[in-house]
Motif scaffolding. Structure first.
Motif, PDB file in Angstrom:
ATOM      1  N   ARG A  86       0.832  -1.202   0.000  1.00 40.60           N
ATOM      2  CA  ARG A  86       0.000   0.000   0.000  1.00 40.60           C
ATOM      3  C   ARG A  86       0.867   1.253   0.000  1.00 40.60           C
ATOM      4  O   ARG A  86       2.048   1.208   0.328  1.00 40.60           O
ATOM      5  N   THR A 134     -10.625   2.003   4.067  1.00 42.98           N
ATOM      6  CA  THR A 134     -11.820   2.748   3.675  1.00 42.98           C
ATOM      7  C   THR A 134     -13.027   1.799   3.657  1.00 42.98           C
ATOM      8  O   THR A 134     -12.898   0.612   3.935  1.00 42.98           O
ATOM      9  N   ASP A 135     -14.180   2.348   3.302  1.00 42.62           N
ATOM     10  CA  ASP A 135     -15.385   1.521   3.159  1.00 42.62           C
ATOM     11  C   ASP A 135     -15.423   0.834   1.798  1.00 42.62           C
ATOM     12  O   ASP A 135     -16.371   0.111   1.501  1.00 42.62           O
ATOM     13  N   ASN A 136     -14.416   1.088   0.986  1.00 40.02           N
ATOM     14  CA  ASN A 136     -14.418   0.538  -0.378  1.00 40.02           C
ATOM     15  C   ASN A 136     -13.189  -0.298  -0.666  1.00 40.02           C
ATOM     16  O   ASN A 136     -12.616  -0.229  -1.747  1.00 40.02           O
ATOM     17  N   GLU A 137     -12.774  -1.082   0.319  1.00 42.43           N
ATOM     18  CA  GLU A 137     -11.616  -1.946   0.108  1.00 42.43           C
ATOM     19  C   GLU A 137     -11.968  -3.028  -0.915  1.00 42.43           C
ATOM     20  O   GLU A 137     -13.116  -3.471  -1.000  1.00 42.43           O
ATOM     21  N   THR A 138     -10.965  -3.448  -1.698  1.00 34.85           N
ATOM     22  CA  THR A 138     -11.236  -4.439  -2.747  1.00 34.85           C
ATOM     23  C   THR A 138     -10.533  -5.771  -2.492  1.00 34.85           C
ATOM     24  O   THR A 138     -10.831  -6.761  -3.153  1.00 34.85           O
ATOM     25  N   ASP A 139      -9.580  -5.804  -1.564  1.00 37.35           N
ATOM     26  CA  ASP A 139      -8.852  -7.051  -1.302  1.00 37.35           C
ATOM     27  C   ASP A 139      -9.612  -7.907  -0.299  1.00 37.35           C
ATOM     28  O   ASP A 139      -9.964  -7.439   0.788  1.00 37.35           O
ATOM     29  N   LYS A 140      -9.820  -9.180  -0.682  1.00 38.20           N
ATOM     30  CA  LYS A 140     -10.654 -10.073   0.131  1.00 38.20           C
ATOM     31  C   LYS A 140     -10.180 -10.185   1.586  1.00 38.20           C
ATOM     32  O   LYS A 140     -11.016 -10.107   2.498  1.00 38.20           O
ATOM     33  N   ILE A 165     -11.364  -7.122   3.428  1.00 40.87           N
ATOM     34  CA  ILE A 165     -12.828  -7.077   3.581  1.00 40.87           C
ATOM     35  C   ILE A 165     -13.260  -8.049   4.682  1.00 40.87           C
ATOM     36  O   ILE A 165     -14.079  -7.708   5.542  1.00 40.87           O
TER      37      ILE A 165
END
Ligand code: OGA
Ligand code: MN
Length: 194
Positions: free
Chosen positions: A38, A66-72, A75
């Motif tokens: 990151r 954030t509320d929009n993380e993309t990594d499983k 999440i």
């Protein structure tokens, strides 16, 4: 898995809780790699207008979730902590409304001097929740989390997969100098805004 029942009992009785191997080695490695990849920024201290970087007090680098993380793995981590948030609310009526959380990377030679995470009645940080992401941590690597408790100091070893949580306004704590890169996910359950 976090033993949430034990965690809640220990938070009530002692104000803190430690559990090893909450994450598997694979989960630790996956999250550790994501942390290293990151874009990290130097962490600041203080609030509002007095917010500043002071490497004599704190020398880690961070990246906020954030509320929009993309990594499983990230999440899933957020989902698990949200379940714990709800359990804390059901058991202790803390009125915790959200989690703020960042990856932290302590380069070799960095530390965070003794501090508390919240001070006043109005501070929203209620419970601090940290997961260490160092799969190979060993004695001598440094970077222990030192808790200053009424009965004396306790040093938490930042083994990969270890979780430590504590009451943000009660426990004075310090990150001892790390002799090697030290990774973690550090978060705070926030009380509803007043
Ligand atoms: C913090 C902190 C402790 C740790 O980020 O406020 O105290 O063990 N971190 O990383
Ligand atoms: Mn802290």
């Amino acid at each position: 898995m976090l033993n949430t029942e034990k965690a809640i009992d220990s938070l009530v009785e002692k104000g803190w809780y430690e559990q090893r191997n909450v994450l598997s080695v694979d989960e630790v490695k996956a999250l550790g790699k994501l942390c290293q990849n990151r874009t990290l920024v130097k962490a600041a201290i203080g609030k509002g207008d007095s917010r500043a970087i002071n490497e004599g007090i704190r020398s880690d680098n961070i990246s906020w979730l954030t509320d929009n993380e993309t990594d499983k793995p990230v999440i899933e981590y957020q989902q698990n902590l949200d379940v714990f948030r709800q359990e804390l609310n059901q058991s202790l009526y803390l009125g915790l409304s959200e989690l703020e959380c960042h990856f932290a990377q302590y380069p070799k030679g960095s530390f965070y001097k003794a501090h508390k995470d919240s001070f006043k009645e109005t501070d929203r940080r209620s419970i601090t929740f940290i997961t260490y992401l160092n799969p190979d941590w060993k004695e001598g690597d440094g970077g222990e989390l030192r808790l200053y408790l009424p009965e004396g100091m306790v040093d938490i070893k930042p083994y990969g997969g270890t979780v430590i949580c504590f009451k943000s306004s009660e426990i004075l704590h310090e990150v001892l100098m790390s002799n090697t890169e030290r990774l973690s996910l550090t978060g705070w359950f926030l009380k509803r805004a007043m």
